[in-house]
Design an enzyme around this catalytic site. Sequence first.
Site, PDB file in Angstrom:
ATOM      1  N   CYS A 140      -9.209   2.714   5.690  1.00 56.89           N
ATOM      2  CA  CYS A 140      -9.119   2.023   6.980  1.00 56.89           C
ATOM      3  C   CYS A 140     -10.182   2.504   7.954  1.00 56.89           C
ATOM      4  CB  CYS A 140      -7.747   2.256   7.617  1.00 56.89           C
ATOM      5  SG  CYS A 140      -6.350   2.110   6.508  1.00 56.89           S
ATOM      6  N   SER A 182       7.397   0.799   7.164  1.00 60.74           N
ATOM      7  CA  SER A 182       6.018   0.325   7.157  1.00 60.74           C
ATOM      8  C   SER A 182       5.986  -1.159   7.486  1.00 60.74           C
ATOM      9  CB  SER A 182       5.414   0.555   5.774  1.00 60.74           C
ATOM     10  OG  SER A 182       4.273  -0.236   5.574  1.00 60.74           O
TER      11      SER A 182
END
Length: 563
Positions: free
Chosen positions: A51, A473
């Site tokens: 990321c 999540s």
Amino acid sequence: MFKMEISSRNVVEGTARAPHRAMYKAMGLTDDDLSKPFVGVCHTGNEATPCNIHLPGLAQKAKDGVKDAGATPREFSTIAVSDGIAMGHEGMKSSLVSREVIADSIELMVRAHQYDALVGIAGCDKSLPGTMMAMARLNIPSVFVYGGTIMPGILDGKELTVVDVYEAVGSYNAGQMSLEELKNIEDTACPNAGSCGGMFTANTMASISEALGIALPGSASPPAEDDRREKIVYETGKACTELLELNIKPRDILTFESFENAITMLNAVGGSTNGILHLLALANEVKIKLTYDDFERIRKKTPHIADMKPGGGYVMNSLDKIGGIPLVMKKLLDNNLIHGNTLTVTGKTIEENIKQYKISTTEQQIVREVENPLHGVGTAVILKGTLAPEGAVIKTAGVEMTKFTGKARVFDGEESAFDSVANGEINEGDVLVIRYEGPKGGPGMREMLATTAALVGQGLGKKVAMITDGRFSGGTRGFMVGHVAPEAFVGGPIAFVKEGDEISINIEDNSINLHVSKEELDLRSKEWSMPEPNYKSGALAKYALLVGSAANGAITDPSNFLK
């Protein structure tokens, strides 16, 4: 040229500041550079996660934009935890804590060096809200920009994300997949740099950044390694410098109406429940009173129109190809579901930005018309009841059930719950209760993706429910309730649940109830005592001492000790 006070002059002007100028000149700056406003260019780049690995490169493009707009950029970085790599073990306790550390570290860098404006570049989940929180706290001209989504992996013609790998682990443990098949998914799912590809937490918060007006329109959806991403970051650097001329600050943008827009976006795209936690925390930074009641009020009038993973069928890259978040915004604006008059970092309103933005009219199935939604109301649902008097959250995107009643299977921590799932000890009709994972108790509200994905991989995703004072999540799907408050560690009712207790969850009436008499609960309460904290020193201990309820955003609030 600039309408506002330029704080950096405190550092570089006057004979007393000759030593300061000398140090800047050691880094290659000239007197001309020092005569201009300083714009901090912060990124969360590191080698901890795909990321963020490309963010240092993007920072150079932002710096180019700052320079070309007439200011002097000063790059710095801060930490970022990889939720995907921290998942399923002790490391996940550090994830939510990192949000506060990111915000604090950006604040300290800007205050220490008296930067005049701020560009914030972020990738993984907590770095997005952490960066925005710092911008709101500092209240200097600021523009947020996302590092971009990862491309989907392709295997046998199917688009994959990292969540598919987690679910494949469950399938393998259940004997439904071979080791070779698991390895093929592992090798394929994450092909390059960028944040997890579905409408998980990073992409949810990126989408929200456009709705808030704190990021440039169209900046959320282009992939990390798309050529447009560099242009977006360059334009962000320019825009931030231009805000100095306009004297527009985050608190001019982050109004109550802009938060309503953000909540609308969260529900319209079927976004992560973490978005609730982060919006509450961000609102706190600008002293706006945002409550669960606001989330429910807006949810009930917002249709779910974007068919995004994990509950739906598409990834962020697919949404980008048809117009990205501006397409979603236009559909909402055209139906009077968002405030078009809120100010943004362009210096224009949401409505003005959308009118100027070229939006594709290509026929597509990803974003529905408001009149033909996936769900008539939003998907980020707040529950309350005897098990969660302060509230709890559930994401209903992709969830077919509206009610569930079952017998409690109680676990004091995620590890024992995951072991039971992996060993095939969970049965249809069970309600897994995972406690002592709250903001204080964990500390840090661990996400339970490893456990929820294992359940889905075993085919139990629609046959069981899970309840926790921790988090889920953005990649979680199923009948999973998180953020239960008060948490177990402070004596919330979830601490008193016993094996076999009946629990019911009802999305239709927003309830979550433990079917045990008040007399019995009172008796259990008297027998209960607060456990020893898991950490007695270091960052996690400090966080546990300061952090409050998930119902208020799990913020660290020193004012509790200053009264």
